[in-house]
Design a protein around this motif. Structure first.
Motif, PDB file in Angstrom:
ATOM      1  N   THR A 134       0.850  -1.194   0.000  1.00 45.82           N
ATOM      2  CA  THR A 134       0.000   0.000   0.000  1.00 45.82           C
ATOM      3  C   THR A 134       0.882   1.240   0.000  1.00 45.82           C
ATOM      4  OG1 THR A 134      -1.643  -1.205   1.255  1.00 45.82           O
ATOM      5  CG2 THR A 134      -1.865   1.159   1.211  1.00 45.82           C
ATOM      6  N   ASP A 135       1.892   1.241   0.849  1.00 45.06           N
ATOM      7  CA  ASP A 135       2.805   2.392   0.892  1.00 45.06           C
ATOM      8  C   ASP A 135       3.489   2.574  -0.457  1.00 45.06           C
ATOM      9  OD1 ASP A 135       2.213   2.958   3.503  1.00 45.06           O
ATOM     10  OD2 ASP A 135       4.002   1.971   4.343  1.00 45.06           O
TER      11      ASP A 135
ATOM     12  N   ALA B  87       2.411   1.557  -3.383  1.00 39.86           N
ATOM     13  CA  ALA B  87       1.420   1.990  -4.379  1.00 39.86           C
ATOM     14  C   ALA B  87       1.120   3.470  -4.216  1.00 39.86           C
ATOM     15  CB  ALA B  87       0.151   1.162  -4.252  1.00 39.86           C
ATOM     16  N   GLU B  88       1.027   3.931  -2.965  1.00 34.67           N
ATOM     17  CA  GLU B  88       0.754   5.350  -2.726  1.00 34.67           C
ATOM     18  C   GLU B  88       1.899   6.198  -3.251  1.00 34.67           C
ATOM     19  OE1 GLU B  88      -0.002   5.808   1.442  1.00 34.67           O
ATOM     20  OE2 GLU B  88      -2.032   5.023   1.258  1.00 34.67           O
ATOM     21  N   LYS B  89       3.107   5.730  -3.063  1.00 28.32           N
ATOM     22  CA  LYS B  89       4.249   6.498  -3.523  1.00 28.32           C
ATOM     23  C   LYS B  89       4.318   6.502  -5.043  1.00 28.32           C
ATOM     24  CE  LYS B  89       7.071   6.056   0.518  1.00 28.32           C
ATOM     25  NZ  LYS B  89       8.216   5.514   1.166  1.00 28.32           N
TER      26      LYS B  89
ATOM     27  N   VAL C 287       1.710   6.049  -7.157  1.00 31.12           N
ATOM     28  CA  VAL C 287       0.562   6.775  -7.707  1.00 31.12           C
ATOM     29  C   VAL C 287       0.652   8.231  -7.295  1.00 31.12           C
ATOM     30  CG1 VAL C 287      -1.957   6.924  -7.641  1.00 31.12           C
ATOM     31  CG2 VAL C 287      -0.833   4.707  -7.742  1.00 31.12           C
ATOM     32  N   GLY C 288       1.162   8.431  -6.148  1.00 33.18           N
ATOM     33  CA  GLY C 288       1.301   9.795  -5.665  1.00 33.18           C
ATOM     34  C   GLY C 288       0.096  10.233  -4.869  1.00 33.18           C
ATOM     35  N   GLU C 289      -0.851   9.391  -4.618  1.00 33.68           N
ATOM     36  CA  GLU C 289      -2.031   9.741  -3.844  1.00 33.68           C
ATOM     37  C   GLU C 289      -2.205   8.731  -2.728  1.00 33.68           C
ATOM     38  OE1 GLU C 289      -5.768  10.209  -5.739  1.00 33.68           O
ATOM     39  OE2 GLU C 289      -4.843  11.238  -7.391  1.00 33.68           O
ATOM     40  N   HIS C 290      -2.964   9.172  -1.792  1.00 36.80           N
ATOM     41  CA  HIS C 290      -3.293   8.309  -0.658  1.00 36.80           C
ATOM     42  C   HIS C 290      -4.503   7.478  -1.052  1.00 36.80           C
ATOM     43  CE1 HIS C 290      -3.765   6.946   3.401  1.00 36.80           C
ATOM     44  NE2 HIS C 290      -5.000   7.414   3.451  1.00 36.80           N
ATOM     45  N   LEU C 291      -4.373   6.139  -0.849  1.00 37.65           N
ATOM     46  CA  LEU C 291      -5.499   5.265  -1.172  1.00 37.65           C
ATOM     47  C   LEU C 291      -6.418   5.237   0.032  1.00 37.65           C
ATOM     48  CD1 LEU C 291      -3.571   2.318  -2.818  1.00 37.65           C
ATOM     49  CD2 LEU C 291      -4.852   4.100  -3.965  1.00 37.65           C
ATOM     50  N   ALA C 292      -7.540   5.915  -0.133  1.00 40.90           N
ATOM     51  CA  ALA C 292      -8.467   6.015   0.973  1.00 40.90           C
ATOM     52  C   ALA C 292      -9.467   4.888   0.941  1.00 40.90           C
ATOM     53  CB  ALA C 292      -9.179   7.362   0.931  1.00 40.90           C
TER      54      ALA C 292
ATOM     55  N   SER D  84      -7.725  -0.881  -1.721  1.00 45.75           N
ATOM     56  CA  SER D  84      -6.417  -1.259  -1.229  1.00 45.75           C
ATOM     57  C   SER D  84      -6.380  -2.732  -0.896  1.00 45.75           C
ATOM     58  CB  SER D  84      -5.952  -0.496  -0.030  1.00 45.75           C
ATOM     59  OG  SER D  84      -6.721   0.194   0.725  1.00 45.75           O
TER      60      SER D  84
END
Length: 194
Positions: A149-150, A152-154, A156-161, A166
Protein backbone atom coordinates in the motif's frame (compact mmCIF):
# COMPACT_ATOMS: atom_id res chain seq x y z
CA UNK A 1 69.62 -140.73 103.51
CA UNK A 2 68.42 -137.98 105.60
CA UNK A 3 66.32 -138.30 108.63
CA UNK A 4 63.23 -136.79 106.94
CA UNK A 5 63.46 -139.18 104.03
CA UNK A 6 63.86 -142.12 106.36
CA UNK A 7 60.79 -141.13 108.27
CA UNK A 8 58.78 -140.67 105.11
CA UNK A 9 59.86 -144.09 103.89
CA UNK A 10 58.87 -145.70 107.18
CA UNK A 11 55.48 -143.97 107.16
CA UNK A 12 54.64 -145.49 103.79
CA UNK A 13 55.00 -142.31 101.81
CA UNK A 14 55.04 -142.80 98.08
CA UNK A 15 58.17 -142.29 96.17
CA UNK A 16 58.90 -141.31 92.59
CA UNK A 17 55.97 -141.01 90.25
CA UNK A 18 53.56 -142.08 92.90
CA UNK A 19 54.06 -138.74 94.51
CA UNK A 20 51.75 -137.26 91.88
CA UNK A 21 48.96 -139.87 92.00
CA UNK A 22 46.32 -139.06 94.67
CA UNK A 23 44.93 -141.53 97.12
CA UNK A 24 41.59 -143.09 96.36
CA UNK A 25 39.79 -141.35 99.23
CA UNK A 26 41.05 -137.94 98.06
CA UNK A 27 39.93 -138.77 94.57
CA UNK A 28 36.40 -139.75 95.65
CA UNK A 29 35.89 -136.77 97.95
CA UNK A 30 37.33 -134.36 95.37
CA UNK A 31 35.00 -135.74 92.69
CA UNK A 32 31.96 -135.47 95.01
CA UNK A 33 32.80 -131.84 95.88
CA UNK A 34 33.32 -131.01 92.21
CA UNK A 35 29.95 -132.53 91.32
CA UNK A 36 28.16 -130.59 94.10
CA UNK A 37 29.77 -127.34 93.03
CA UNK A 38 29.01 -128.10 89.37
CA UNK A 39 25.34 -128.85 90.12
CA UNK A 40 24.99 -125.66 92.17
CA UNK A 41 26.65 -123.61 89.45
CA UNK A 42 24.56 -125.20 86.68
CA UNK A 43 21.32 -124.89 88.63
CA UNK A 44 21.72 -121.36 90.04
CA UNK A 45 24.62 -119.45 88.53
CA UNK A 46 24.36 -120.55 84.91
CA UNK A 47 20.70 -119.38 84.45
CA UNK A 48 21.58 -115.99 85.89
CA UNK A 49 24.65 -115.79 83.70
CA UNK A 50 22.57 -116.80 80.64
CA UNK A 51 19.91 -114.20 81.58
CA UNK A 52 22.55 -111.48 81.79
CA UNK A 53 24.02 -112.62 78.47
CA UNK A 54 20.56 -112.73 76.87
CA UNK A 55 19.77 -109.26 78.21
CA UNK A 56 23.06 -107.94 76.89
CA UNK A 57 22.49 -109.61 73.54
CA UNK A 58 19.01 -108.07 73.36
CA UNK A 59 20.43 -104.63 74.18
CA UNK A 60 23.15 -105.03 71.57
CA UNK A 61 20.61 -106.17 68.96
CA UNK A 62 18.33 -103.26 69.93
CA UNK A 63 21.25 -100.88 69.60
CA UNK A 64 22.11 -102.33 66.19
CA UNK A 65 18.45 -102.01 65.12
CA UNK A 66 18.40 -98.39 66.34
CA UNK A 67 21.63 -97.71 64.48
CA UNK A 68 20.20 -99.27 61.33
CA UNK A 69 16.98 -97.26 61.71
CA UNK A 70 18.98 -94.06 62.35
CA UNK A 71 21.07 -94.71 59.24
CA UNK A 72 17.90 -95.28 57.19
CA UNK A 73 16.33 -92.12 58.63
CA UNK A 74 19.53 -90.20 57.90
CA UNK A 75 19.48 -91.50 54.32
CA UNK A 76 15.78 -90.53 54.05
CA UNK A 77 16.52 -87.10 55.52
CA UNK A 78 19.39 -86.63 53.06
CA UNK A 79 17.11 -87.64 50.18
CA UNK A 80 14.37 -85.26 51.44
CA UNK A 81 16.93 -82.47 51.80
CA UNK A 82 18.17 -83.13 48.27
CA UNK A 83 14.56 -83.05 46.99
CA UNK A 84 13.91 -79.82 48.89
CA UNK A 85 17.07 -78.25 47.47
CA UNK A 86 16.10 -79.36 43.95
CA UNK A 87 12.54 -78.06 44.46
CA UNK A 88 13.97 -74.77 45.73
CA UNK A 89 16.24 -74.54 42.67
CA UNK A 90 13.30 -75.22 40.35
CA UNK A 91 11.16 -72.67 42.17
CA UNK A 92 13.97 -70.11 41.99
CA UNK A 93 14.31 -70.79 38.25
CA UNK A 94 10.53 -70.31 37.80
CA UNK A 95 10.66 -67.09 39.81
CA UNK A 96 13.60 -65.84 37.72
CA UNK A 97 11.74 -66.71 34.52
CA UNK A 98 8.59 -64.91 35.74
CA UNK A 99 10.66 -61.90 36.81
CA UNK A 100 12.42 -61.85 33.43
CA UNK A 101 9.06 -62.10 31.65
CA UNK A 102 7.67 -59.29 33.80
CA UNK A 103 10.78 -57.19 33.14
CA UNK A 104 10.45 -57.83 29.41
CA UNK A 105 6.76 -56.93 29.59
CA UNK A 106 7.51 -53.74 31.53
CA UNK A 107 10.22 -52.80 29.05
CA UNK A 108 7.90 -53.50 26.12
CA UNK A 109 5.13 -51.43 27.76
CA UNK A 110 7.60 -48.63 28.43
CA UNK A 111 8.76 -48.73 24.80
CA UNK A 112 5.15 -48.62 23.57
CA UNK A 113 4.42 -45.73 25.94
CA UNK A 114 7.59 -43.93 24.85
CA UNK A 115 6.69 -44.43 21.20
CA UNK A 116 3.17 -43.15 21.84
CA UNK A 117 4.55 -40.19 23.79
CA UNK A 118 7.03 -39.48 20.99
CA UNK A 119 4.21 -39.66 18.44
CA UNK A 120 2.12 -37.27 20.54
CA UNK A 121 5.11 -34.95 20.89
CA UNK A 122 5.69 -35.09 17.13
CA UNK A 123 2.01 -34.36 16.46
CA UNK A 124 2.09 -31.51 18.94
CA UNK A 125 5.28 -30.16 17.37
CA UNK A 126 3.80 -30.52 13.88
CA UNK A 127 0.60 -28.74 14.89
CA UNK A 128 2.67 -26.03 16.62
CA UNK A 129 4.83 -25.66 13.50
CA UNK A 130 1.69 -25.42 11.34
CA UNK A 131 0.19 -22.83 13.68
CA UNK A 132 3.44 -20.86 13.72
CA UNK A 133 3.63 -21.12 9.93
CA UNK A 134 0.07 -19.83 9.52
CA UNK A 135 0.70 -17.03 12.02
CA UNK A 136 3.88 -16.10 10.14
CA UNK A 137 2.01 -16.16 6.82
CA UNK A 138 -0.73 -13.94 8.19
CA UNK A 139 1.84 -11.59 9.70
CA UNK A 140 3.81 -11.52 6.45
CA UNK A 141 0.64 -10.90 4.44
CA UNK A 142 -0.31 -7.95 6.58
CA UNK A 143 3.26 -6.58 6.56
CA UNK A 144 3.56 -7.05 2.82
CA UNK A 145 0.10 -5.54 2.36
CA UNK A 146 1.12 -2.46 4.28
CA UNK A 147 4.34 -2.22 2.34
CA UNK A 148 2.49 -2.72 -0.94
CA UNK A 149 0.00 0.00 0.00
CA UNK A 150 2.80 2.39 0.89
CA UNK A 151 4.57 1.55 -2.34
CA UNK A 152 1.42 1.99 -4.38
CA UNK A 153 0.75 5.35 -2.73
CA UNK A 154 4.25 6.50 -3.52
CA UNK A 155 3.98 5.30 -7.10
CA UNK A 156 0.56 6.77 -7.71
CA UNK A 157 1.30 9.80 -5.67
CA UNK A 158 -2.03 9.74 -3.84
CA UNK A 159 -3.29 8.31 -0.66
CA UNK A 160 -5.50 5.26 -1.17
CA UNK A 161 -8.47 6.01 0.97
CA UNK A 162 -10.70 3.30 -0.32
CA UNK A 163 -10.11 0.26 1.89
CA UNK A 164 -11.78 -2.10 -0.55
CA UNK A 165 -9.56 -0.99 -3.38
CA UNK A 166 -6.42 -1.26 -1.23
CA UNK A 167 -7.48 -4.76 -0.08
CA UNK A 168 -7.91 -5.87 -3.70
CA UNK A 169 -4.53 -4.43 -4.66
CA UNK A 170 -2.85 -6.14 -1.72
CA UNK A 171 -4.51 -9.49 -2.46
CA UNK A 172 -3.55 -9.35 -6.14
CA UNK A 173 0.04 -8.45 -5.22
CA UNK A 174 0.27 -11.35 -2.74
CA UNK A 175 -1.22 -13.83 -5.21
CA UNK A 176 1.30 -12.80 -7.81
CA UNK A 177 4.05 -13.03 -5.21
CA UNK A 178 3.02 -16.58 -4.25
CA UNK A 179 2.97 -17.76 -7.86
CA UNK A 180 6.24 -16.12 -8.81
CA UNK A 181 9.12 -18.61 -8.78
CA UNK A 182 11.79 -17.86 -6.18
CA UNK A 183 15.22 -17.18 -7.58
CA UNK A 184 18.12 -19.29 -6.22
CA UNK A 185 19.92 -16.21 -4.93
CA UNK A 186 16.83 -15.16 -2.93
CA UNK A 187 16.51 -18.73 -1.48
CA UNK A 188 20.17 -18.65 -0.44
CA UNK A 189 19.69 -15.27 1.27
CA UNK A 190 16.53 -16.46 3.00
CA UNK A 191 18.37 -19.60 4.23
CA UNK A 192 21.23 -17.49 5.55
CA UNK A 193 18.80 -15.24 7.45
CA UNK A 194 17.21 -18.19 9.18
Amino acid sequence: MTAGAVMAAEAGAPEGIFLFVPHMADLVWGTLCFLVIAVVLIKYALPRFNAVLDERTAKIEEGLALTQRAQEEQADAAARAARLVEDARLEAARIRERAQAEADSIIADARVEAAAEAARAMESADSQIQADKQAAQISLRSDIGLLATDLAEKLVGEHLADAELSGRVIDRFLDELEHTPVSPAWSARAGAVR
